[in-house]
Design an enzyme around this catalytic site. Structure first.
Site, PDB file in Angstrom:
ATOM      1  N   CYS A 113      12.651  -5.992 -11.529  1.00 23.19           N
ATOM      2  CA  CYS A 113      12.297  -7.087 -10.609  1.00 23.19           C
ATOM      3  C   CYS A 113      13.021  -8.387 -10.938  1.00 23.19           C
ATOM      4  O   CYS A 113      13.089  -9.290 -10.108  1.00 23.19           O
ATOM      5  CB  CYS A 113      10.790  -7.310 -10.606  1.00 23.19           C
ATOM      6  SG  CYS A 113       9.888  -5.872 -10.028  1.00 23.19           S
ATOM      7  N   HIS A 249       9.270 -14.528  -7.736  1.00 22.27           N
ATOM      8  CA  HIS A 249       9.240 -13.090  -7.461  1.00 22.27           C
ATOM      9  C   HIS A 249       7.938 -12.779  -6.732  1.00 22.27           C
ATOM     10  O   HIS A 249       6.873 -13.307  -7.079  1.00 22.27           O
ATOM     11  CB  HIS A 249       9.307 -12.329  -8.788  1.00 22.27           C
ATOM     12  CG  HIS A 249       9.080 -10.866  -8.641  1.00 22.27           C
ATOM     13  ND1 HIS A 249       9.700 -10.117  -7.672  1.00 22.27           N
ATOM     14  CD2 HIS A 249       8.274 -10.010  -9.332  1.00 22.27           C
ATOM     15  CE1 HIS A 249       9.301  -8.861  -7.770  1.00 22.27           C
ATOM     16  NE2 HIS A 249       8.433  -8.776  -8.764  1.00 22.27           N
ATOM     17  N   ASN A 279       6.026  -5.923  -2.940  1.00 26.33           N
ATOM     18  CA  ASN A 279       6.961  -6.167  -4.035  1.00 26.33           C
ATOM     19  C   ASN A 279       8.241  -5.360  -3.781  1.00 26.33           C
ATOM     20  O   ASN A 279       8.240  -4.139  -3.891  1.00 26.33           O
ATOM     21  CB  ASN A 279       6.293  -5.740  -5.349  1.00 26.33           C
ATOM     22  CG  ASN A 279       7.155  -6.011  -6.566  1.00 26.33           C
ATOM     23  OD1 ASN A 279       8.348  -6.301  -6.449  1.00 26.33           O
ATOM     24  ND2 ASN A 279       6.552  -5.905  -7.733  1.00 26.33           N
TER      25      ASN A 279
HETATM   26  O1  UT7 Z   1       6.991  -6.786 -10.250  1.00 26.35           O
HETATM   27  C1  UT7 Z   1       6.771  -6.456 -11.562  1.00 26.35           C
HETATM   28  C2  UT7 Z   1       5.550  -7.032 -12.047  1.00 26.35           C
HETATM   29  N1  UT7 Z   1       4.406  -6.348 -11.505  1.00 26.35           N
HETATM   30  C3  UT7 Z   1       3.328  -7.054 -11.366  1.00 26.35           C
HETATM   31  O2  UT7 Z   1       3.383  -8.228 -11.578  1.00 26.35           O
HETATM   32  C4  UT7 Z   1       2.052  -6.367 -11.007  1.00 26.35           C
HETATM   33  C5  UT7 Z   1       0.984  -6.918 -11.900  1.00 26.35           C
HETATM   34  N2  UT7 Z   1      -0.345  -6.390 -11.664  1.00 26.35           N
HETATM   35  C6  UT7 Z   1      -1.060  -6.631 -10.554  1.00 26.35           C
HETATM   36  O3  UT7 Z   1      -0.574  -7.233  -9.600  1.00 26.35           O
HETATM   37  C7  UT7 Z   1      -2.503  -6.222 -10.545  1.00 26.35           C
HETATM   38  O4  UT7 Z   1      -2.905  -5.870 -11.850  1.00 26.35           O
HETATM   39  C8  UT7 Z   1      -2.817  -5.042  -9.582  1.00 26.35           C
HETATM   40  C9  UT7 Z   1      -2.706  -5.510  -8.135  1.00 26.35           C
HETATM   41  C10 UT7 Z   1      -1.852  -3.900  -9.831  1.00 26.35           C
HETATM   42  C11 UT7 Z   1      -4.240  -4.543  -9.794  1.00 26.35           C
HETATM   43  O5  UT7 Z   1      -5.161  -5.604  -9.622  1.00 26.35           O
HETATM   44  P1  UT7 Z   1      -6.292  -5.882 -10.713  1.00 26.35           P
HETATM   45  O6  UT7 Z   1      -7.110  -6.975 -10.220  1.00 26.35           O
HETATM   46  O7  UT7 Z   1      -5.588  -6.062 -12.030  1.00 26.35           O
HETATM   47  O8  UT7 Z   1      -7.119  -4.555 -10.665  1.00 26.35           O
HETATM   48  P2  UT7 Z   1      -7.402  -3.483 -11.832  1.00 26.35           P
HETATM   49  O9  UT7 Z   1      -6.156  -2.760 -12.181  1.00 26.35           O
HETATM   50  O10 UT7 Z   1      -8.159  -4.171 -12.924  1.00 26.35           O
HETATM   51  O11 UT7 Z   1      -8.377  -2.489 -11.082  1.00 26.35           O
HETATM   52  C12 UT7 Z   1      -9.627  -2.923 -10.586  1.00 26.35           C
HETATM   53  C13 UT7 Z   1     -10.296  -1.751  -9.880  1.00 26.35           C
HETATM   54  C14 UT7 Z   1     -10.263  -0.465 -10.674  1.00 26.35           C
HETATM   55  O12 UT7 Z   1     -11.494   0.226 -10.464  1.00 26.35           O
HETATM   56  P3  UT7 Z   1     -12.684   0.149 -11.541  1.00 26.35           P
HETATM   57  O13 UT7 Z   1     -12.105   0.709 -12.811  1.00 26.35           O
HETATM   58  O14 UT7 Z   1     -13.038  -1.301 -11.644  1.00 26.35           O
HETATM   59  O15 UT7 Z   1     -13.737   0.991 -10.920  1.00 26.35           O
HETATM   60  C15 UT7 Z   1      -9.146   0.323 -10.054  1.00 26.35           C
HETATM   61  O16 UT7 Z   1      -9.305   1.704 -10.183  1.00 26.35           O
HETATM   62  O17 UT7 Z   1      -9.597  -1.477  -8.652  1.00 26.35           O
HETATM   63  C16 UT7 Z   1      -9.271  -0.076  -8.604  1.00 26.35           C
HETATM   64  N3  UT7 Z   1      -8.038   0.069  -7.834  1.00 26.35           N
HETATM   65  C17 UT7 Z   1      -8.024   0.175  -6.498  1.00 26.35           C
HETATM   66  N4  UT7 Z   1      -9.023   0.176  -5.585  1.00 26.35           N
HETATM   67  C18 UT7 Z   1      -8.650   0.281  -4.281  1.00 26.35           C
HETATM   68  C19 UT7 Z   1      -6.772   0.110  -8.300  1.00 26.35           C
HETATM   69  N5  UT7 Z   1      -5.925   0.248  -7.257  1.00 26.35           N
HETATM   70  C20 UT7 Z   1      -6.668   0.292  -6.139  1.00 26.35           C
HETATM   71  C21 UT7 Z   1      -6.366   0.407  -4.766  1.00 26.35           C
HETATM   72  N6  UT7 Z   1      -7.365   0.381  -3.886  1.00 26.35           N
HETATM   73  N7  UT7 Z   1      -5.092   0.497  -4.306  1.00 26.35           N
END
Ligand code: UT7
Length: 322
Positions: A113, A249, A279
Site C-alpha cells: 500500500c 492512503h 482499499n
Molecule cells: O492498507 C494496509 C493497511 N491495512 C489497514 O490499515 C487495515 C487495518 N485494519 C482495519 O481497518 C480494521 O482492523 C478492520 C476493518 C479490518 C476490522 O475492524 P475492527 O474494528 O478492528 O474489527 P475486529 O477485527 O476487531 O473485529 C470485530 C468483530 C469480530 O467479531 P467478534 O470477535 O467481536 O465477535 C470480527 O469477527 O467484527 C467481526 N468481523 C466482521 N463482522 C461483519 C470481522 N469482519 C467482519 C465483516 N462483517 N466483514
C-alpha cells in the site's frame, strides 16, 4: 536547484462495482458493519480478462493528457504494484509497450500500500539528480485476484484501480521531502504467504490470498502514520497549520480520521475516497489526489502531505507544493 513537480494526474476505476449489499450475499457481513468499521460503501473490481496493465494504461493516458505530454516525452516509467500481471516482465515494461514508448527505463516497485509513495520518492531522486526529466509514476492493482471471497475479514476491504502522475523537472518546488520506512519484522500480520520462489504449490491452501490480523495492523498504522507526520513536519520546519491538504492512503476512514486529528486538521481538508472504492493499495493515494485535483479542491501552490502504510510493514510520506 532542480525540483520535481507533478504536472498531471490521472485515475481509473473498472466499471464493475460490488456494493456492500452484494457482499452480504457472499459472506456473513452487513452494509452497516462495513460502513461503520471502515467507511467503505462499494469497491470496483476488474472484469475477467482485464488486467493491472489495462488499469494502469487508462490512468497513465489521463495523467499524460492532463500534463499536456506525449508518451514519447516520458524518460522513466515506474509502476507500483503488488498484483503484477506476470512474474516477468514487469508491469512497467508491459505499460511501456502499450504506450509505444521504446528505450526509456521502466521498472516495478513492490511496497504494497506504500508502493506509490515509494515510487514517487524514487522518481523524485531520478529527477533531482538529472537522470530523468519526465517520469510517469503509476500505482495500479487488481487486488480482487488475491482475495479469498469467502473470508469476510479481508474481502470487504479491498478493490481494484489505478492512479498515475507525470513528474517533471522544474526550477520551482515541487516535491519538498520524501520519507520512506519499512520494518519486515511485521511481515506476518498482513501478507499473501505463498509465492513462486517457494514453488507453485505454496499458493495452494489459502496461501495465495491476502490474510490480515486487522486489529493489530490498525493499531500500528495509526501510531506509525502519526509519527511520520511529525517526522515530515519537523524535517521541513513546518507547523501542522502549514498543510493545506492531507492525501492519506485510503484503507479505513477511522485511520484517516485519527491522522487528521493528530494534525489538528478539519476533515474538510482531508481527501477521502475510501467510501467509493475501498482499499486499492498502491493506487489509493494517486486516485485520491486525482479526484481532488480534477474537482478543483486542490489548487496550484498549495501544500500537500501524502502518507501511506501497508504490508511489510512499509510506510512513507511525501510533502510537496502542488
Ligand atoms: O492498507 C494496509 C493497511 N491495512 C489497514 O490499515 C487495515 C487495518 N485494519 C482495519 O481497518 C480494521 O482492523 C478492520 C476493518 C479490518 C476490522 O475492524 P475492527 O474494528 O478492528 O474489527 P475486529 O477485527 O476487531 O473485529 C470485530 C468483530 C469480530 O467479531 P467478534 O470477535 O467481536 O465477535 C470480527 O469477527 O467484527 C467481526 N468481523 C466482521 N463482522 C461483519 C470481522 N469482519 C467482519 C465483516 N462483517 N466483514
Amino acid at each position: 536547484m532542480i525540483y520535481s513537480r507533478i504536472t498531471g494526474t490521472g485515475g481509473y476505476l473498472p466499471d464493475k462495482v460490488l456494493t456492500n449489499h452484494d457482499l452480504e450475499k457472499l459472506v456473513d457481513t452487513s452494509d452497516q458493519w462495513i460502513r461503520e468499521r471502515t467507511g467503505i460503501s462499494k469497491r470496483h473490481v476488474a472484469e475477467e480478462g482485464q488486467y493491472t496493465v489495462d488499469l494502469a494504461e487508462h490512468a497513465a493516458r489521463r495523467a499524460l493528457e492532463a500534463a499536456g505530454r506525449d508518451p514519447q516525452d516520458v524518460d522513466l516509467i515506474i509502476v507500483a504494484t503488488t498484483t503484477p500481471d506476470r512474474i516477468f516482465p514487469s508491469t512497467a515494461c508491459l505499460l511501456q509497450k502499450r504506450l509505444d514508448r521504446h528505450g526509456c527505463a521502466a521498472f516495478d516497485i513492490q511496497a504494497v500500500c506504500t508502493g506509490f509513495v515509494y515510487a514517487l520518492a524514487v522518481a523524485d531522486k531520478f529527477i533531482r539528480t538529472g537522470a530523468a526529466k519526465c517520469a510517469l509514476v503509476v500505482g495500479a492493482e487488481t487486488l480482487s485476484r488475491v482475495l479469498d471471497w469467502k473470508d469476510r475479514t479481508t474481502c470487504v476491504l479491498f478493490g481494484d484501480g489505478a492512479g498515475a502522475v507525470i513528474v517533471e523537472s522544474s526550477d520551482e518546488p515541487g516535491i519538498l521531502s520524501t520519507h520512506l520506512h519499512a520494518d519486515g519484522a511485521y511481515e506476518s500480520l498482513l501478507t499473501v504467504a505463498g509465492g513462486v520462489g517457494q514453488g507453485y504449490d505454496s499458493l495452494a491452501n489459502g496461501n495465495g490470498y491476502v490474510t490480515m490480523k486487522g486489529n493489530e495492523v490498525f493499531k500500528v498504522a495509526v501510531n506509525t502514520l502519526g509519527r511520520i507526520v511529525d517526522e515530515t513536519l519537523e524535517a521541513n520546519n513546518l507547523e501542522k497549520s502549514d498543510i493545506d491538504w492531507l492525501i492519506p492512503h485510503q484503507a479505513n476512514i477511522r485511520i484517516i480520521q485519527a491522522t487528521a486529528k493528530k494534525l489538528r486538521m478539519s476533515m474538510d481538508r482531508v481527501v477521502v475516497t475510501v467510501g467509493e472504492h475501498g482499499n486499492t493499495s498502491s493506487a489509493s493515494v494517486p486516485l485520491a489526489l486525482d479526484v481532488a485535483v480534477r474537482d478543483g479542491r486542490i489548487k496550484r501552490g498549495e501544500m500537500l502531505l501524502m502518507e501511506a502504510f501497508g504490508g511489510g510493514f512499509t510506510w512513507g510520506s511525501i510533502l510537496l507544493k502542488f
